[in-house]
Design a protein around this motif. Structure first.
Motif, PDB file in Angstrom:
ATOM      1  N   GLY A   1     -25.617  40.310  28.290  1.00 23.20           N
ATOM      2  CA  GLY A   1     -26.387  40.053  29.514  1.00 23.20           C
ATOM      3  C   GLY A   1     -27.455  39.014  29.210  1.00 23.20           C
ATOM      4  O   GLY A   1     -28.374  39.271  28.421  1.00 23.20           O
ATOM      5  N   LEU A   2     -27.307  37.836  29.791  1.00 26.06           N
ATOM      6  CA  LEU A   2     -28.314  36.776  29.588  1.00 26.06           C
ATOM      7  C   LEU A   2     -29.037  36.498  30.893  1.00 26.06           C
ATOM      8  O   LEU A   2     -29.152  35.353  31.335  1.00 26.06           O
ATOM      9  N   GLY A   3     -29.506  37.587  31.536  1.00 24.78           N
ATOM     10  CA  GLY A   3     -30.379  37.434  32.701  1.00 24.78           C
ATOM     11  C   GLY A   3     -31.802  37.233  32.204  1.00 24.78           C
ATOM     12  O   GLY A   3     -32.040  36.839  31.059  1.00 24.78           O
TER      13      GLY A   3
ATOM     14  N   VAL B   1     -21.444  37.386  28.266  1.00 26.23           N
ATOM     15  CA  VAL B   1     -21.755  37.197  29.688  1.00 26.23           C
ATOM     16  C   VAL B   1     -20.451  37.191  30.478  1.00 26.23           C
ATOM     17  O   VAL B   1     -19.371  36.997  29.926  1.00 26.23           O
ATOM     18  N   ARG B   2     -20.581  37.346  31.796  1.00 26.19           N
ATOM     19  CA  ARG B   2     -19.399  37.222  32.660  1.00 26.19           C
ATOM     20  C   ARG B   2     -19.320  35.818  33.226  1.00 26.19           C
ATOM     21  O   ARG B   2     -18.249  35.293  33.451  1.00 26.19           O
ATOM     22  N   SER B   3     -20.487  35.188  33.459  1.00 24.26           N
ATOM     23  CA  SER B   3     -20.477  33.843  34.027  1.00 24.26           C
ATOM     24  C   SER B   3     -21.029  32.856  32.999  1.00 24.26           C
ATOM     25  O   SER B   3     -22.249  32.667  32.898  1.00 24.26           O
TER      26      SER B   3
ATOM     27  N   ARG C   1     -23.443  29.579  33.861  1.00 19.51           N
ATOM     28  CA  ARG C   1     -24.878  29.775  34.061  1.00 19.51           C
ATOM     29  C   ARG C   1     -25.617  29.961  32.734  1.00 19.51           C
ATOM     30  O   ARG C   1     -26.751  29.541  32.566  1.00 19.51           O
TER      31      ARG C   1
ATOM     32  N   ALA D   1     -28.698  44.215  27.691  1.00 16.55           N
ATOM     33  CA  ALA D   1     -29.702  43.876  28.727  1.00 16.55           C
ATOM     34  C   ALA D   1     -28.938  43.665  30.030  1.00 16.55           C
ATOM     35  O   ALA D   1     -28.914  42.566  30.595  1.00 16.55           O
ATOM     36  N   THR D   2     -28.308  44.724  30.479  1.00 17.43           N
ATOM     37  CA  THR D   2     -27.380  44.704  31.620  1.00 17.43           C
ATOM     38  C   THR D   2     -27.868  45.698  32.678  1.00 17.43           C
ATOM     39  O   THR D   2     -28.816  46.461  32.427  1.00 17.43           O
ATOM     40  N   PRO D   3     -27.227  45.729  33.841  1.00 23.87           N
ATOM     41  CA  PRO D   3     -27.649  46.696  34.875  1.00 23.87           C
ATOM     42  C   PRO D   3     -27.596  48.154  34.379  1.00 23.87           C
ATOM     43  O   PRO D   3     -26.759  48.514  33.538  1.00 23.87           O
ATOM     44  N   HIS D   4     -28.475  48.966  34.937  1.00 23.33           N
ATOM     45  CA  HIS D   4     -28.683  50.333  34.436  1.00 23.33           C
ATOM     46  C   HIS D   4     -27.406  51.163  34.383  1.00 23.33           C
ATOM     47  O   HIS D   4     -27.152  51.854  33.396  1.00 23.33           O
TER      48      HIS D   4
ATOM     49  N   ASN E   1     -40.489  49.451  25.366  1.00 24.56           N
ATOM     50  CA  ASN E   1     -41.371  48.539  24.626  1.00 24.56           C
ATOM     51  C   ASN E   1     -42.841  48.905  24.709  1.00 24.56           C
ATOM     52  O   ASN E   1     -43.607  48.580  23.813  1.00 24.56           O
ATOM     53  N   ARG E   2     -43.244  49.597  25.780  1.00 22.99           N
ATOM     54  CA  ARG E   2     -44.684  49.871  25.902  1.00 22.99           C
ATOM     55  C   ARG E   2     -45.180  50.883  24.875  1.00 22.99           C
ATOM     56  O   ARG E   2     -46.378  50.979  24.629  1.00 22.99           O
TER      57      ARG E   2
ATOM     58  N   HIS F   1     -40.846  53.623  32.224  1.00 24.26           N
ATOM     59  CA  HIS F   1     -41.817  53.293  31.170  1.00 24.26           C
ATOM     60  C   HIS F   1     -42.993  54.262  31.229  1.00 24.26           C
ATOM     61  O   HIS F   1     -43.482  54.727  30.191  1.00 24.26           O
TER      62      HIS F   1
HETATM   63  N1  NAP Z   1     -38.549  46.515  28.992  1.00 25.20           N
HETATM   64  C1  NAP Z   1     -38.929  45.780  30.026  1.00 25.20           C
HETATM   65  O1  NAP Z   1     -40.120  45.591  30.262  1.00 25.20           O
HETATM   66  C2  NAP Z   1     -37.867  45.186  30.922  1.00 25.20           C
HETATM   67  C3  NAP Z   1     -38.199  44.161  31.814  1.00 25.20           C
HETATM   68  C4  NAP Z   1     -37.179  43.633  32.625  1.00 25.20           C
HETATM   69  C5  NAP Z   1     -35.886  44.157  32.541  1.00 25.20           C
HETATM   70  N2  NAP Z   1     -35.616  45.162  31.673  1.00 25.20           N
HETATM   71  C6  NAP Z   1     -34.265  45.763  31.603  1.00 25.20           C
HETATM   72  O2  NAP Z   1     -33.331  44.794  31.142  1.00 25.20           O
HETATM   73  C7  NAP Z   1     -32.055  45.051  31.735  1.00 25.20           C
HETATM   74  C8  NAP Z   1     -31.555  43.774  32.406  1.00 25.20           C
HETATM   75  O3  NAP Z   1     -32.477  43.388  33.394  1.00 25.20           O
HETATM   76  P1  NAP Z   1     -32.634  41.852  33.848  1.00 25.20           P
HETATM   77  O4  NAP Z   1     -33.925  41.755  34.537  1.00 25.20           O
HETATM   78  O5  NAP Z   1     -32.386  40.940  32.714  1.00 25.20           O
HETATM   79  O6  NAP Z   1     -31.448  41.743  34.904  1.00 25.20           O
HETATM   80  P2  NAP Z   1     -30.701  40.413  35.363  1.00 25.20           P
HETATM   81  O7  NAP Z   1     -31.640  39.258  35.279  1.00 25.20           O
HETATM   82  O8  NAP Z   1     -30.037  40.712  36.656  1.00 25.20           O
HETATM   83  O9  NAP Z   1     -29.593  40.205  34.241  1.00 25.20           O
HETATM   84  C9  NAP Z   1     -28.555  41.146  34.053  1.00 25.20           C
HETATM   85  C10 NAP Z   1     -27.444  40.458  33.300  1.00 25.20           C
HETATM   86  O10 NAP Z   1     -26.410  41.410  33.057  1.00 25.20           O
HETATM   87  C11 NAP Z   1     -25.157  40.789  33.241  1.00 25.20           C
HETATM   88  N3  NAP Z   1     -24.260  41.775  33.861  1.00 25.20           N
HETATM   89  C12 NAP Z   1     -23.336  42.516  33.215  1.00 25.20           C
HETATM   90  N4  NAP Z   1     -22.736  43.354  34.043  1.00 25.20           N
HETATM   91  C13 NAP Z   1     -23.267  43.157  35.255  1.00 25.20           C
HETATM   92  C14 NAP Z   1     -23.047  43.750  36.518  1.00 25.20           C
HETATM   93  N5  NAP Z   1     -22.122  44.718  36.681  1.00 25.20           N
HETATM   94  N6  NAP Z   1     -23.786  43.323  37.564  1.00 25.20           N
HETATM   95  C15 NAP Z   1     -24.721  42.358  37.409  1.00 25.20           C
HETATM   96  N7  NAP Z   1     -24.972  41.756  36.215  1.00 25.20           N
HETATM   97  C16 NAP Z   1     -24.247  42.158  35.148  1.00 25.20           C
HETATM   98  C17 NAP Z   1     -25.394  39.555  34.110  1.00 25.20           C
HETATM   99  O11 NAP Z   1     -24.797  38.426  33.502  1.00 25.20           O
HETATM  100  P3  NAP Z   1     -23.301  38.009  33.889  1.00 25.20           P
HETATM  101  O12 NAP Z   1     -23.226  38.077  35.392  1.00 25.20           O
HETATM  102  O13 NAP Z   1     -23.090  36.654  33.338  1.00 25.20           O
HETATM  103  O14 NAP Z   1     -22.457  39.026  33.202  1.00 25.20           O
HETATM  104  C18 NAP Z   1     -26.872  39.307  34.090  1.00 25.20           C
HETATM  105  O15 NAP Z   1     -27.216  38.120  33.398  1.00 25.20           O
HETATM  106  C19 NAP Z   1     -32.254  46.233  32.679  1.00 25.20           C
HETATM  107  O16 NAP Z   1     -31.915  47.419  32.012  1.00 25.20           O
HETATM  108  C20 NAP Z   1     -33.749  46.216  32.957  1.00 25.20           C
HETATM  109  O17 NAP Z   1     -34.283  47.466  33.318  1.00 25.20           O
HETATM  110  C21 NAP Z   1     -36.581  45.667  30.849  1.00 25.20           C
END
Ligand code: NAP
Length: 339
Positions: free
Chosen positions: A8-10, A38-40, A43, A73-76, A125-126, A185
């Motif tokens: 997951g490279l969001g 990643v899937r896409s 991007r 780092a993907t959806p919950h 992380n907190r 958190h």
């Molecule tokens: N610890 C913290 O403070 C903190 C802060 C922010 C987020 N997070 C956590 O990090 C994780 C990711 O969050 P994010 O903000 O990075 O989300 P995001 O920006 O939406 O990125 C999610 C990535 O997962 C990939 N993916 C894989 N399976 C997917 C699916 N079924 N639907 C949608 N995307 C999918 C997507 O890439 P592809 O479409 O290319 O596969 C996308 O790049 C979550 O668990 C979130 O709670 C933690």
């Protein structure tokens, strides 16, 4: 050096990579991302090229013998299945919070890593914030006296920026408004200070958001050790992260992530400030040391599963219209009898 694949490279996946390397060069000697799933690909390509990450699928990462660990780092809702798949492939796993949305799924992911003899580490992380560690030490040392109540607030304008079809807004990944992504958190921090939660009463409302997501969510907690607690998340206001613990001798408050104020019952007050600290680098390096067997990752999996159980009970309470729900699962009590 642990060789890792980021899955997951969001927004957050990129943040984790940048925490430990710059233009593909590791910042330290603990962990290095060499692959990304990643899937896409289109991007992700510019970022992956800059960080010298080989792009591919999750499945390709799992069969690559040059990958020691995956960082999810993907959806919950994807987390528990991806943890199980990675463990079955012999990879160590760092996974973003929450580990799962139900206790059954959390325990299944934990059991899969234990059966495979792989490390499972959560991105709470907190827990690594110096100000939070100082607050926790105060509580455990009894400096606040018997604890009466603790409360946490996590707010931001995130909900105003989500598209209506964003995974973060849907019931499948965020069943209790901001409680799932942000409040977890706060729950984790309170569990770390006060131990297991006995029961939860929660409510969730959509006051201003026009997407299918609640903006105003709160939960009342009763800790098994006696104190009451309150956790709130707001999705449509200014950003803040705060934590307060009240004891019979006074209270301690983190008004933000780098300060701690301690106020005695007499009114005397001390303010401690801490430098900005890279919690993402700290947690990933702690994960790498745990993989090498040098130390135990400092977030106990019992606490992680218990946090998911509290979240699940909060969701059940919201869906029931506010019935008090008991919490399944066990967490350790960090300070037997001190509050
Ligand atoms: N610890 C913290 O403070 C903190 C802060 C922010 C987020 N997070 C956590 O990090 C994780 C990711 O969050 P994010 O903000 O990075 O989300 P995001 O920006 O939406 O990125 C999610 C990535 O997962 C990939 N993916 C894989 N399976 C997917 C699916 N079924 N639907 C949608 N995307 C999918 C997507 O890439 P592809 O479409 O290319 O596969 C996308 O790049 C979550 O668990 C979130 O709670 C933690």
């Amino acid at each position: 050096m642990i060789r890792a694949a980021i899955v997951g490279l969001g927004g957050w996946g990129r943040r984790l990579v940048v925490a430990v390397q710059e233009d593909g060069q590791p910042r330290g000697s603990e962990i290095h991302f060499t692959r990304a799933a990643v899937r896409s690909a289109a991007r992700a390509r510019p970022f992956a090229d800059r960080q010298r990450l080989q792009l591919g699928s999750f499945e390709e990462c799992l069969v690559d013998p040059a990958v020691d660990a995956v960082v999810l780092a993907t959806p919950h809702s994807a987390h528990p299945g991806q943890v199980r798949a990675a463990a079955a492939a012999g990879k160590h796993v760092f996974v973003e919070k929450p580990l799962a949305l139900t206790l059954v799924e959390a325990e299944s992911a934990i059991a899969a890593c234990a059966a495979a003899g792989r490390v499972l580490a959560l991105g709470h992380n907190r827990r690594f914030l110096p100000a939070f560690r100082a607050l926790r030490e105060l509580v455990l040392a009894g400096e606040l006296g018997s604890i009466l109540h603790a409360e946490a607030m996590f707010a931001g304008a995130f909900g105003l920026a989500y598209a209506p079809d964003a995974w973060r807004a849907g019931d499948a990944d965020a069943p209790a408004g901001g409680l799932t992504a942000m409040g977890i958190h706060s729950l984790d921090a309170l569990i770390d200070c006060l131990g297991p939660v006995e029961d939860v009463t929660a409510q969730s409302m959509r006051r201003v958001l026009t997407i299918p997501m609640d903006d105003t969510t709160s939960a009342m907690l009763r800790f098994r050790s006696g104190p009451s607690g309150h956790v709130a998340t707001l999705m449509a206001t200014a950003w803040t992260w705060q934590l307060r613990v009240f004891g019979v001798r006074g209270y301690a408050v983190m008004p933000d992530e780098t300060s701690l104020q301690v106020v005695e019952r007499s009114g005397a007050s001390r303010l401690f400030t801490f430098p900005v600290f890279d919690t993402e680098r700290a947690e990933l390096e702690a994960f790498a040391r745990a993989v090498r067997g040098d130390e135990t990752y400092p977030v106990p999996l019992g606490d992680v599963a218990h946090g998911v159980a509290v979240l699940e009970a909060a969701v059940a309470s919201i869906r029931s219209g506010g019935v008090r729900m008991s919490v399944g699962g066990e967490a350790r009590n960090p300070h037997e009898g001190s509050c």
